[in-house]
Design a protein around this motif. Structure first.
Motif, PDB file in Angstrom:
ATOM      1  N   LEU A  94     -61.477 -23.720  84.132  1.00 32.37           N
ATOM      2  CA  LEU A  94     -60.781 -24.489  83.703  1.00 32.37           C
ATOM      3  C   LEU A  94     -61.697 -26.128  84.792  1.00 32.37           C
ATOM      4  O   LEU A  94     -61.745 -26.990  83.628  1.00 32.37           O
ATOM      5  CB  LEU A  94     -59.880 -24.806  83.492  1.00 32.37           C
ATOM      6  CG  LEU A  94     -58.727 -23.850  82.347  1.00 32.37           C
ATOM      7  CD1 LEU A  94     -57.451 -23.364  82.328  1.00 32.37           C
ATOM      8  CD2 LEU A  94     -59.878 -23.711  80.466  1.00 32.37           C
ATOM      9  N   VAL A  95     -61.110 -26.172  85.799  1.00 32.49           N
ATOM     10  CA  VAL A  95     -61.694 -27.477  86.694  1.00 32.49           C
ATOM     11  C   VAL A  95     -63.644 -27.330  86.305  1.00 32.49           C
ATOM     12  O   VAL A  95     -63.792 -28.784  86.350  1.00 32.49           O
ATOM     13  CB  VAL A  95     -61.349 -26.924  88.327  1.00 32.49           C
ATOM     14  CG1 VAL A  95     -61.948 -27.934  88.719  1.00 32.49           C
ATOM     15  CG2 VAL A  95     -59.767 -27.018  88.146  1.00 32.49           C
ATOM     16  N   ILE A  96     -63.982 -26.636  86.644  1.00 30.51           N
ATOM     17  CA  ILE A  96     -65.318 -26.265  86.377  1.00 30.51           C
ATOM     18  C   ILE A  96     -65.593 -27.045  84.693  1.00 30.51           C
ATOM     19  O   ILE A  96     -66.715 -28.294  85.070  1.00 30.51           O
ATOM     20  CB  ILE A  96     -66.844 -25.542  86.425  1.00 30.51           C
ATOM     21  CG1 ILE A  96     -66.171 -25.176  88.323  1.00 30.51           C
ATOM     22  CG2 ILE A  96     -68.059 -25.595  86.404  1.00 30.51           C
ATOM     23  CD1 ILE A  96     -66.727 -23.700  88.595  1.00 30.51           C
ATOM     24  N   VAL A  97     -65.427 -26.073  83.955  1.00 25.69           N
ATOM     25  CA  VAL A  97     -65.274 -26.981  82.589  1.00 25.69           C
ATOM     26  C   VAL A  97     -65.107 -28.391  82.166  1.00 25.69           C
ATOM     27  O   VAL A  97     -65.784 -29.211  81.521  1.00 25.69           O
ATOM     28  CB  VAL A  97     -65.561 -25.760  81.258  1.00 25.69           C
ATOM     29  CG1 VAL A  97     -65.960 -26.141  80.462  1.00 25.69           C
ATOM     30  CG2 VAL A  97     -66.345 -24.610  81.546  1.00 25.69           C
ATOM     31  N   THR A 144     -57.092 -29.492  83.810  1.00 25.79           N
ATOM     32  CA  THR A 144     -55.793 -29.597  84.524  1.00 25.79           C
ATOM     33  C   THR A 144     -54.825 -28.999  84.982  1.00 25.79           C
ATOM     34  O   THR A 144     -54.573 -28.312  85.538  1.00 25.79           O
ATOM     35  CB  THR A 144     -55.986 -31.342  85.262  1.00 25.79           C
ATOM     36  OG1 THR A 144     -57.833 -31.612  85.206  1.00 25.79           O
ATOM     37  CG2 THR A 144     -55.721 -31.935  86.914  1.00 25.79           C
ATOM     38  N   TRP A 145     -53.945 -29.492  83.738  1.00 25.36           N
ATOM     39  CA  TRP A 145     -51.836 -29.177  83.518  1.00 25.36           C
ATOM     40  C   TRP A 145     -52.440 -27.900  83.427  1.00 25.36           C
ATOM     41  O   TRP A 145     -51.947 -26.742  84.768  1.00 25.36           O
ATOM     42  CB  TRP A 145     -51.901 -29.873  82.323  1.00 25.36           C
ATOM     43  CG  TRP A 145     -51.323 -31.016  82.575  1.00 25.36           C
ATOM     44  CD1 TRP A 145     -51.338 -32.157  83.528  1.00 25.36           C
ATOM     45  CD2 TRP A 145     -51.345 -32.169  81.630  1.00 25.36           C
ATOM     46  NE1 TRP A 145     -51.583 -33.674  83.480  1.00 25.36           N
ATOM     47  CE2 TRP A 145     -51.214 -33.040  82.195  1.00 25.36           C
ATOM     48  CE3 TRP A 145     -51.344 -31.551  79.734  1.00 25.36           C
ATOM     49  CZ2 TRP A 145     -50.969 -34.410  81.008  1.00 25.36           C
ATOM     50  CZ3 TRP A 145     -50.791 -32.802  79.137  1.00 25.36           C
ATOM     51  CH2 TRP A 145     -51.300 -33.983  79.649  1.00 25.36           C
ATOM     52  N   THR A 146     -53.244 -26.896  82.916  1.00 22.54           N
ATOM     53  CA  THR A 146     -53.715 -25.590  82.736  1.00 22.54           C
ATOM     54  C   THR A 146     -54.079 -25.038  83.779  1.00 22.54           C
ATOM     55  O   THR A 146     -53.821 -23.964  84.272  1.00 22.54           O
ATOM     56  CB  THR A 146     -54.605 -25.496  81.704  1.00 22.54           C
ATOM     57  OG1 THR A 146     -54.386 -25.670  80.574  1.00 22.54           O
ATOM     58  CG2 THR A 146     -54.404 -24.181  81.761  1.00 22.54           C
ATOM     59  N   ALA A 147     -54.533 -25.429  84.387  1.00 22.24           N
ATOM     60  CA  ALA A 147     -55.418 -24.832  86.832  1.00 22.24           C
ATOM     61  C   ALA A 147     -54.438 -25.371  86.605  1.00 22.24           C
ATOM     62  O   ALA A 147     -54.095 -24.143  87.477  1.00 22.24           O
ATOM     63  CB  ALA A 147     -56.685 -25.601  86.357  1.00 22.24           C
ATOM     64  N   PHE A 148     -53.538 -26.501  86.541  1.00 18.82           N
ATOM     65  CA  PHE A 148     -52.582 -26.771  87.691  1.00 18.82           C
ATOM     66  C   PHE A 148     -51.385 -25.444  87.861  1.00 18.82           C
ATOM     67  O   PHE A 148     -50.970 -24.792  88.785  1.00 18.82           O
ATOM     68  CB  PHE A 148     -51.968 -27.889  87.612  1.00 18.82           C
ATOM     69  CG  PHE A 148     -49.977 -27.708  88.548  1.00 18.82           C
ATOM     70  CD1 PHE A 148     -50.124 -28.059  89.630  1.00 18.82           C
ATOM     71  CD2 PHE A 148     -49.185 -27.673  87.485  1.00 18.82           C
ATOM     72  CE1 PHE A 148     -49.238 -28.263  90.210  1.00 18.82           C
ATOM     73  CE2 PHE A 148     -48.347 -27.968  88.160  1.00 18.82           C
ATOM     74  CZ  PHE A 148     -47.986 -28.441  88.989  1.00 18.82           C
TER      75      PHE A 148
END
Length: 158
Positions: A94-97, A144-148
């Motif tokens: 998710l961060v990468i994309v 970002t929220w999901t990655a967190f």
């Protein structure tokens, strides 16, 4: 504490810090910017981006959100089937994309387009450009929220 736990804690820190910035941007600045006319929007954006594009905080969080989960994945490689490993891998994707690709393919080029606008003679489609700016920020925010959340869940499973 293991290297994997330290790396996941750092992932949570960087993604959480970036999440807070994006929460402020999307829930506070977006409504303020949406109420502005074209000249005011372009003026604010010019002043804001002059600092935001080069802020150390942005670099630290965006780099940290990529490096820390990679370290966690390398440290947890022997247990690739674990929930922590899978959650971390999804968070990193998710961060990468949602952060790196979106920033480099859409966000930064769109900043250049908006900054090229003449505040005294805004283009006819400037409002569409503003909507695109908002959409890109929301994509960054949700990613970002999901990655967190994923990094935090991964840390809690260790």
């Amino acid at each position: 504490m293991t290297v994997e736990k330290w790396a996941l804690a750092a992932s949570v820190f960087f993604a959480g810090s970036w999440s807070g910035l994006l929460a402020m941007l999307t829930t506070i600045l977006h409504p303020m910017l949406a109420a502005m006319d074209g000249r005011s929007f372009r003026g604010f954006l010019g002043a804001f981006l002059r600092f935001a594009r080069k802020a150390w905080f942005n670099y630290a969080c965006s780099i940290g959100m990529g490096i820390a989960p990679i370290v966690a994945l390398v440290a947890g490689w022997d247990d690739r089937g674990s929930a922590a490993f899978v959650l971390t891998a999804i968070g990193l994707a998710l961060v990468i994309v949602g952060v790196y690709v979106v920033a480099n393919v859409w966000k930064e080029p769109h900043y250049d387009v908006m900054l090229a606008w003449d505040p005294e003679a805004m283009p006819a489609n400037w409002e569409a450009g503003r909507r695109r700016y908002f959409t890109i920020n929301w994509i960054n925010a949700v990613s970002t929220w999901t990655a967190f959340v994923l990094f935090l869940a991964a840390l809690l499973t260790l």
